[in-house]
Design an enzyme around this catalytic site. Structure first.
Site, PDB file in Angstrom:
ATOM      1  N   SER A  76      15.626  41.512  36.962  1.00 12.66           N
ATOM      2  CA  SER A  76      16.914  42.169  37.207  1.00 12.66           C
ATOM      3  C   SER A  76      16.751  43.481  37.975  1.00 12.66           C
ATOM      4  CB  SER A  76      17.614  42.453  35.883  1.00 12.66           C
ATOM      5  OG  SER A  76      17.777  41.262  35.155  1.00 12.66           O
TER       6      SER A  76
HETATM    7  N1  SAH Z   1      15.606  40.384  32.036  1.00 15.11           N
HETATM    8  C1  SAH Z   1      14.919  39.442  32.871  1.00 15.11           C
HETATM    9  C2  SAH Z   1      15.938  38.597  33.577  1.00 15.11           C
HETATM   10  C3  SAH Z   1      15.420  37.276  33.931  1.00 15.11           C
HETATM   11  S1  SAH Z   1      16.611  36.217  34.714  1.00 15.11           S
HETATM   12  C4  SAH Z   1      14.058  40.192  33.868  1.00 15.11           C
HETATM   13  O1  SAH Z   1      14.456  41.272  34.300  1.00 15.11           O
HETATM   14  O2  SAH Z   1      13.000  39.698  34.243  1.00 15.11           O
HETATM   15  C5  SAH Z   1      17.334  35.394  33.308  1.00 15.11           C
HETATM   16  C6  SAH Z   1      16.377  34.634  32.433  1.00 15.11           C
HETATM   17  O3  SAH Z   1      17.169  33.957  31.454  1.00 15.11           O
HETATM   18  C7  SAH Z   1      15.561  33.566  33.136  1.00 15.11           C
HETATM   19  O4  SAH Z   1      14.209  33.761  32.859  1.00 15.11           O
HETATM   20  C8  SAH Z   1      16.070  32.249  32.543  1.00 15.11           C
HETATM   21  O5  SAH Z   1      15.084  31.250  32.424  1.00 15.11           O
HETATM   22  C9  SAH Z   1      16.555  32.711  31.183  1.00 15.11           C
HETATM   23  N2  SAH Z   1      17.541  31.828  30.560  1.00 15.11           N
HETATM   24  C10 SAH Z   1      18.580  31.175  31.145  1.00 15.11           C
HETATM   25  N3  SAH Z   1      19.276  30.474  30.236  1.00 15.11           N
HETATM   26  C11 SAH Z   1      18.658  30.683  29.037  1.00 15.11           C
HETATM   27  C12 SAH Z   1      18.902  30.215  27.717  1.00 15.11           C
HETATM   28  N4  SAH Z   1      19.924  29.396  27.428  1.00 15.11           N
HETATM   29  N5  SAH Z   1      18.080  30.637  26.724  1.00 15.11           N
HETATM   30  C13 SAH Z   1      17.033  31.478  26.980  1.00 15.11           C
HETATM   31  N6  SAH Z   1      16.758  31.942  28.225  1.00 15.11           N
HETATM   32  C14 SAH Z   1      17.556  31.554  29.236  1.00 15.11           C
END
Ligand code: SAH
Length: 228
Positions: A76
């Protein structure tokens, strides 16, 4: 490029902090937050973002923008990470649930402020890479689980704060249930791949939830492996 000495990133990291501070001030009319607290600024300064991005993205590690981390996901934008962390109002006793570990960058920020962080990620390769990075940085107050975070983490509930870093079509009821009275949930809500509404839901001491819109944002979707 991975071997670039840490001091090379110092000035870029400092510039990023200035940018995040300015962007916080610039969006205060919408967010109601003109200034980040000292603990959040310290966490932002302490977590080395270059340790959470893939080698091909290292040149942009301290840009205030999301970056690809593989598996179609992103790390993010630092301003949004800082703002969401601020909205959670953590202290050293807080127990936090994070849904969407991704790179583990937000997780590391939370871990430096809270007592314990439980983080749920549905993509095993991302969860494992994040776990390794956090271990290498000596961060020991985090537990990561590979699962659909729509359901929260019942066994570890209730939580002082919950953060969802993927966009949900609606607020998952299980997450509201797993929030302590007095707790806060930060979550982007809205359609996939379009502007969503970053919301903060506060559960008051009598257990009633109040929702507030904070800012338009764009997050990757909260993926449902199966519907209930
Ligand atoms: N805070 C993280 C954001 C990653 S993007 C960072 O800054 O690196 C969002 C993440 O949510 C992804 O890794 C995706 O695989 C995860 N995600 C999406 N749907 C999900 C779910 N139902 N349960 C758990 N994780 C999920």
């Amino acid at each position: 490029m991975n071997d670039r000495p840490v001091e090379d990133y110092e000035s870029e990291h400092r510039r990023l902090l200035e940018q995040v501070i300015a962007e916080t001030r610039g969006t205060a009319d919408l967010t109601g937050c003109a200034k980040l607290s000292e603990p959040v600024l310290r966490a932002l300064a302490a977590v080395p973002r270059h340790r959470f991005v893939p080698p091909a993205q290292l040149a942009w590690a301290y840009a205030d923008s999301p970056l690809p981390i593989g598996c179609g996901q992103t790390i993010s934008q630092p301003f949004i990470v800082a703002l969401m962390t601020e909205l959670l109002a953590l202290d050293a006793r807080s127990v936090v649930l994070e849904v969407g570990t991704g790179s583990g960058y937000q997780t590391a920020m939370l871990a430096s402020l809270a007592r314990r962080v439980y983080s749920v990620e549905r993509v095993p390769a991302l969860a494992e890479a994040a776990e390794r990075r956090l271990r290498e940085l000596g961060i020991a107050n985090v537990e990561i689980r590979i699962a659909d975070g729509y359901w929260g983490w019942e066994e570890k509930a209730p939580f002082d704060a919950i953060i969802v870093t993927a966009a949900a079509a609606e607020v998952p009821p299980a997450l509201v249930r797993q929030l302590k009275p007095g707790g806060r949930l930060a979550i982007p809500v809205g359609p996939q791949h379009r502007s969503q509404d970053l919301r903060v839901i506060c559960k008051d001491e009598s257990g009633v939830s109040h929702s507030r819109s904070v800012l338009p944002v764009v997050f990757v979707p909260l993926v449902r492996d199966y519907e209930d």
